[in-house]
Motif scaffolding. Structure first.
Motif, PDB file in Angstrom:
ATOM      1  N   LYS A  95       0.633   1.914   3.736  1.00 53.58           N
ATOM      2  CA  LYS A  95       1.311   0.714   4.203  1.00 53.58           C
ATOM      3  C   LYS A  95       2.400   0.260   3.215  1.00 53.58           C
ATOM      4  O   LYS A  95       3.498  -0.130   3.609  1.00 53.58           O
ATOM      5  CB  LYS A  95       0.268  -0.393   4.384  1.00 53.58           C
ATOM      6  CG  LYS A  95       0.773  -1.532   5.213  1.00 53.58           C
ATOM      7  CD  LYS A  95      -0.294  -2.573   5.512  1.00 53.58           C
ATOM      8  CE  LYS A  95       0.409  -3.766   6.169  1.00 53.58           C
ATOM      9  NZ  LYS A  95      -0.484  -4.885   6.354  1.00 53.58           N
ATOM     10  N   THR A  96       2.065   0.337   1.925  1.00 56.87           N
ATOM     11  CA  THR A  96       3.010  -0.115   0.912  1.00 56.87           C
ATOM     12  C   THR A  96       4.201   0.837   0.793  1.00 56.87           C
ATOM     13  O   THR A  96       5.348   0.416   0.636  1.00 56.87           O
ATOM     14  CB  THR A  96       2.294  -0.247  -0.451  1.00 56.87           C
ATOM     15  OG1 THR A  96       1.154  -1.089  -0.272  1.00 56.87           O
ATOM     16  CG2 THR A  96       3.217  -0.856  -1.491  1.00 56.87           C
ATOM     17  N   MET A  97       3.912   2.118   0.915  1.00 55.79           N
ATOM     18  CA  MET A  97       5.021   3.087   0.874  1.00 55.79           C
ATOM     19  C   MET A  97       5.969   2.844   2.030  1.00 55.79           C
ATOM     20  O   MET A  97       7.201   2.884   1.865  1.00 55.79           O
ATOM     21  CB  MET A  97       4.472   4.518   0.938  1.00 55.79           C
ATOM     22  CG  MET A  97       3.737   4.934  -0.329  1.00 55.79           C
ATOM     23  SD  MET A  97       2.967   6.574  -0.146  1.00 55.79           S
ATOM     24  CE  MET A  97       4.336   7.621  -0.674  1.00 55.79           C
ATOM     25  N   GLU A  98       5.403   2.571   3.202  1.00 56.41           N
ATOM     26  CA  GLU A  98       6.260   2.322   4.366  1.00 56.41           C
ATOM     27  C   GLU A  98       7.044   1.026   4.200  1.00 56.41           C
ATOM     28  O   GLU A  98       8.220   0.942   4.566  1.00 56.41           O
ATOM     29  CB  GLU A  98       5.424   2.296   5.649  1.00 56.41           C
ATOM     30  CG  GLU A  98       4.976   3.700   6.046  1.00 56.41           C
ATOM     31  CD  GLU A  98       4.085   3.737   7.277  1.00 56.41           C
ATOM     32  OE1 GLU A  98       3.801   4.857   7.754  1.00 56.41           O
ATOM     33  OE2 GLU A  98       3.665   2.656   7.750  1.00 56.41           O
ATOM     34  N   ALA A  99       6.371   0.005   3.614  1.00 58.12           N
ATOM     35  CA  ALA A  99       7.052  -1.273   3.385  1.00 58.12           C
ATOM     36  C   ALA A  99       8.210  -1.085   2.397  1.00 58.12           C
ATOM     37  O   ALA A  99       9.311  -1.603   2.587  1.00 58.12           O
ATOM     38  CB  ALA A  99       6.064  -2.310   2.863  1.00 58.12           C
ATOM     39  N   LEU A 100       7.950  -0.292   1.367  1.00 57.14           N
ATOM     40  CA  LEU A 100       8.989  -0.036   0.371  1.00 57.14           C
ATOM     41  C   LEU A 100      10.143   0.752   0.996  1.00 57.14           C
ATOM     42  O   LEU A 100      11.322   0.505   0.715  1.00 57.14           O
ATOM     43  CB  LEU A 100       8.386   0.721  -0.818  1.00 57.14           C
ATOM     44  CG  LEU A 100       9.248   0.860  -2.079  1.00 57.14           C
ATOM     45  CD1 LEU A 100       9.699  -0.496  -2.600  1.00 57.14           C
ATOM     46  CD2 LEU A 100       8.475   1.622  -3.164  1.00 57.14           C
ATOM     47  N   GLY A 101       9.780   1.672   1.894  1.00 60.59           N
ATOM     48  CA  GLY A 101      10.812   2.417   2.638  1.00 60.59           C
ATOM     49  C   GLY A 101      11.680   1.480   3.464  1.00 60.59           C
ATOM     50  O   GLY A 101      12.904   1.637   3.523  1.00 60.59           O
TER      51      GLY A 101
END
Lengths: 585, 585
Positions: B396-402
């Motif tokens: 989730k955090t990787m996608e948010a950072l993306g």
């Protein structure tokens, strides 16, 4: 890389090359120490040779091969000692050093040869195997070529290809619509288009000027032989055109197709014929003019001679078949039976033979030789010819005589596949009266324009006057098959409204079903017209076939079923519930 | 002949010619004795001039004209005194001697200009008027050009265009099918294809080697913004190929499209990236690589400093935004709110500013300057840069950072429309586990092949092992948008059967729904693979637009309705009865 070359590619100049080939095993021949494999792909057949020097492993694998196995083989190209001039790779063979089975195959349920031993039903179930056969592959290749050439040509004359929707509104007027229940709008349905007719007209209103599309259409009709519930149309429309512009544009397209696909050249303009003449001379709205054999009406010359069959007939007409005067009694009886079949529906057949011994007929009782000679002169008949005459109700008899003409054309070998006779037929009646429902139907469709000179009649309240209104419509006929049809359209809201009125739609129905197009005509609609060609049949005719089924990759059978998929099929209750529908009955 | 020239055609060298033009009245300007009409058609605009010498009749007709009237005008081409360099015909005007109204027009409900005053709903209802506007016309022309170039290219590399059926069998596996009740087979339904997937694979089994089609597909899904229930795919399949063959072939197609349609040249091979790297560096399976700003994982460097947010996070990662160190408190607060929106779902935002006065962060309490410097070095950050950090659950955090990366790219103007960054992404997971239904779903579709090296895992009974199986699949990504996706397919019956087993289908279901394709694989199926491109989106991207709606002639709204036709709609009871269905609920 699975392969270095296809199986249609290697030639003598490739001698000595190490190549890798893939494909299907068409045939394995074991001749003592040598084994030959015919390896097949879309591009051709190459002979693989396994000689005595081959590795034991190679020999072992070759021993396992069966028909339709998928293999990969590596080897050297060498010149063949016994060449095969029937295939493009016939001068070489490949001496195999390595071989691998990429996928084994069960024994196919029928032979994969140009002439298969499989019945129609079996081949339909395994359509993917039937499609491996040469005739179907060539049909698909021809269809591909046709589609590309249609688009190239229309693109070159600045037509725009524009996609129209498949989920539209149901407005059945003529054939039945296929419908699609809407989950998001429960209780409501989309329809699949019977043609993009209204959309292409809207595109003209939108100013696109020249539109085309090769597009799927859908009709839920009881399937006659060689009809499909889904079929493909070359659909075209142009703005600011009269009939002449449309005919010339598409004569250009057709000429291009003949030249680029079949290398057939048309040097002269296509012949044209009115619907009235087509009926009068050929008893058909789609005459096959590869041969002449025109019908001649005989009412004036045969009536009043006490032959009641003729005296009571509304129409008496005949054709002259060249060189058939020697037909035997048996042949003539058989022909009489042929015209009496319910499909033709004649009550009998009268013949006149022009023999060396003089003129002889089945009605010698009623007509003297001089009268028959006079009659024969109307056909320009000469010694050796046979005149065949039918009599009865006008339209039915003309059509029966037209059918007899086609039959005689077939029997006399006048309908050769590689001869092409294009023809434009024009000026069809606008309306057809249906006695059962006591209303008019549009002969073409309700957007077809009446001929300008018939506009008064079009606004008449008299049924007989309406019957006489001609449509500004035209068909393209090839070898007696209707391939295309079109018209100059109505582009004025009030004329369109009158059309729906003539067809018996009330104002409410008209507004509900066709309000959008009548509205569109109020915001600056240009004069426009177009045409649509039946692409499946066009391809079949170019391929020299009568049936369209081989020109469609995955066709349906006469019950509308895809027997390969086993579709249509039942669906889940849950799926139906979600759609808000239930099955009944 | 309605016209001698189009409105985009006349030039100075046509001076003196008598011409006949047709089109729509874009604008009428009355300047005392002179009247000017801008006459529009698909090809351009020509200025018509009615001077004082004109006939009274001409003046009278001109006086009646309103916007969007369809007219025909005859006159002489003369050089203009005040030239207009913005239009191709700007050097001439036509002095009118005759004019006729071909069709009047009511005042259109919105202005037919590049920037219209009509709202979306109104323009949808009168789509045929909206389509007259320049941006839509150019969109349709671009789409036409794209379609022609796709076909020309694929034809040139010997692909065959083969049409597959629209009335098929319902086998929902993933999205919902639209279904079509069968009248001839009551109680049974056809389905509209979600894609021609199984048919193109059968064509490979049938030996067609290289297939393509530009084809409509249907998915009955709840429509998110910019999704359509019917959409168009460039659908392709090849036999005897590995991934490399497919990528190279379609890189050829895409390069051709860029060159021929946009005159954009790609000299180097498209970059490639594994799915794992795409997630790691861009937090997305469809990275926009027009700009770098790669994500850096910080777990190792930030944990263990008593900052509980980081210590408790599964993943901590950041991006470095160039030159943003001067972001104000307000800007940073706004950015923090942005990442906390539910669509992004971060819990907070940590920042590190590299200012002239030294390094400053929102976590100065927990990290000394030296530690922050070390961290900044991981980004190659320099003075003036701003580092933004998110922490939380890994995926989730990787996608948010993306998403934050994309947002910063937008804010910094790094995502320019006329810059094109193509990318291949490959090696996706084969399966996705769904907790709700407690089963695996195919990430791409159930015909996608596992990577050969993962075959052992694929046959494992261990869920964790199955999760790790990679698919031999690939996506084509352009500017952060997934335009195409494909895979090397399963071609062995037993592997396909295993796949259905993994997906939780029992033998009976498998046989009922997919028996035909498993059967087909038993009769000599070649290795094969392919790709499909979303044609609507491809066109939109080429046109520099995000939304596909302007690239579809007659689109549906977000409720799946065609508001122009008012479809879907109710149908007759009689029609339903004939189909053997009723509506419920």
């Amino acid at each position: 890389m699975y392969r270095t070359h296809s199986n249609g590619e290697l030639r003598l100049q490739d001698q000595g090359k190490e190549v890798k080939l893939v494909g299907w095993v068409q045939r394995v021949r074991n001749l003592g120490g040598m084994t030959f494999i015919d390896l097949r792909d879309r591009y051709g057949i190459t002979q693989l040779t396994i000689n005595e020097q081959a590795d034991a492993e190679v020999k072992d694998i070759v021993g396992q091969l069966g028909r339709e196995f998928v293999i990969q083989a590596t080897g050297a190209v060498v010149e063949r000692s016994s060449k095969n001039s029937k295939i493009s790779t016939g001068e070489i063979e490949v001496i195999i050093s390595k071989i691998a089975i990429l996928n084994a195959a069960e024994v196919p349920p029928f032979t994969i040869e140009d002439e298969s031993d499989g019945g129609e039903e079996l081949r339909a179930k395994y359509r993917y195997l039937d499609l491996r056969r040469g005739p179907l592959r060539r049909a698909m290749e021809l269809r591909h070529r046709m589609a590309q050439e249609v688009r190239c040509y229309l693109d070159s004359v600045i037509f725009l290809e524009i996609e129209t929707p498949f989920l539209i509104k149901s407005t059945p007027e003529g054939a039945r619509d296929f419908v699609v229940p809407s989950r998001m709008n429960q209780g409501e349905f989309y329809a699949l288009p019977q043609s993009p007719q209204t959309f292409k007209q809207l595109l003209m209103v939108a100013g696109y000027d020249r539109y085309f599309q090769i597009v799927r259409c859908f009709r839920d009709e009881d399937l006659r032989a060689d009809r499909q519930p889904e079929f493909t149309q070359i659909d075209c429309e142009m703005a600011f055109v009269e009939r002449e512009d449309v005919l010339q544009t598409f004569e250009g397209l057709i000429t291009h197709l003949f030249k680029s696909v079949l290398n057939v050249e048309f040097k002269e303009a296509f012949p044209r014929m009115s619907y009235a003449d087509a009926m009068k001379y050929y008893g058909s709205d789609k005459p096959d003019i590869r041969f002449d054999m025109r019908m001649v009406e005989l009412n004036d010359v045969v009536k009043g001679k006490n032959f009641s069959v003729f005296d009571n007939a509304q129409y008496i007409g005949g054709i002259c078949t060249e060189g058939c005067a020697d037909y035997t009694r048996k042949q003539l009886d058989e022909l009489t039976e042929w015209v009496k079949r319910p499909q033709i529906g004649a009550t009998g057949l009268v013949y006149i033979r022009l023999t060396a011994e003089g003129i002889k007929s089945s009605v010698d009782k009623f007509y003297i030789a001089e009268e028959l000679q006079k009659l024969a002169a109307l056909f320009n008949a000469k010694q050796g010819d046979l005149i065949l005459i039918l009599a009865g109700a006008k339209r039915k008899t003309m059509e029966a005589l037209g059918s007899l003409r086609i039959e005689m054309g077939n029997r006399l070998g006048l309908r050769q596949k590689n001869v092409y006779a294009p023809l434009w037929v024009y000026d069809f009646p606008l309306l057809e009266w249906d006695d059962e429902t006591q209303r008019f139907y549009a002969m073409h469709h309700p957007f077809t324009s009446p001929k300008p000179e018939d506009m008064d009649k079009f606004y008449s309240k008299d049924k007989e006057a309406l019957r006489q209104v001609n449509a500004n419509a035209y068909d393209f006929v090839l070898n007696g098959v209707e391939i295309g049809g079109g018209s100059i359209r109505i582009h004025e809201a009030k004329v369109q409204q009158r059309m729906f009125e003539v067809l018996g739609l009330n104002a409410e129905e008209t507004a509900y079903k066709f309000g959008f197009i009548i509205d569109a005509f109020k915001y600056g609609a240009p004069p426009h017209g177009g045409i649509a060609f039946g692409f499946d049949r066009f391809c079949a005719l170019f391929g020299g076939q009568e049936s369209i089924r081989d020109y469609i990759a995955f066709p349906k059978n006469n019950a509308g079923r895809d027997v390969m998929l086993d579709a249509p099929s039942k669906i889940d209750e849950a799926q139906m519930k979600e759609l808000g529908i239930a099955t009944i009955g």
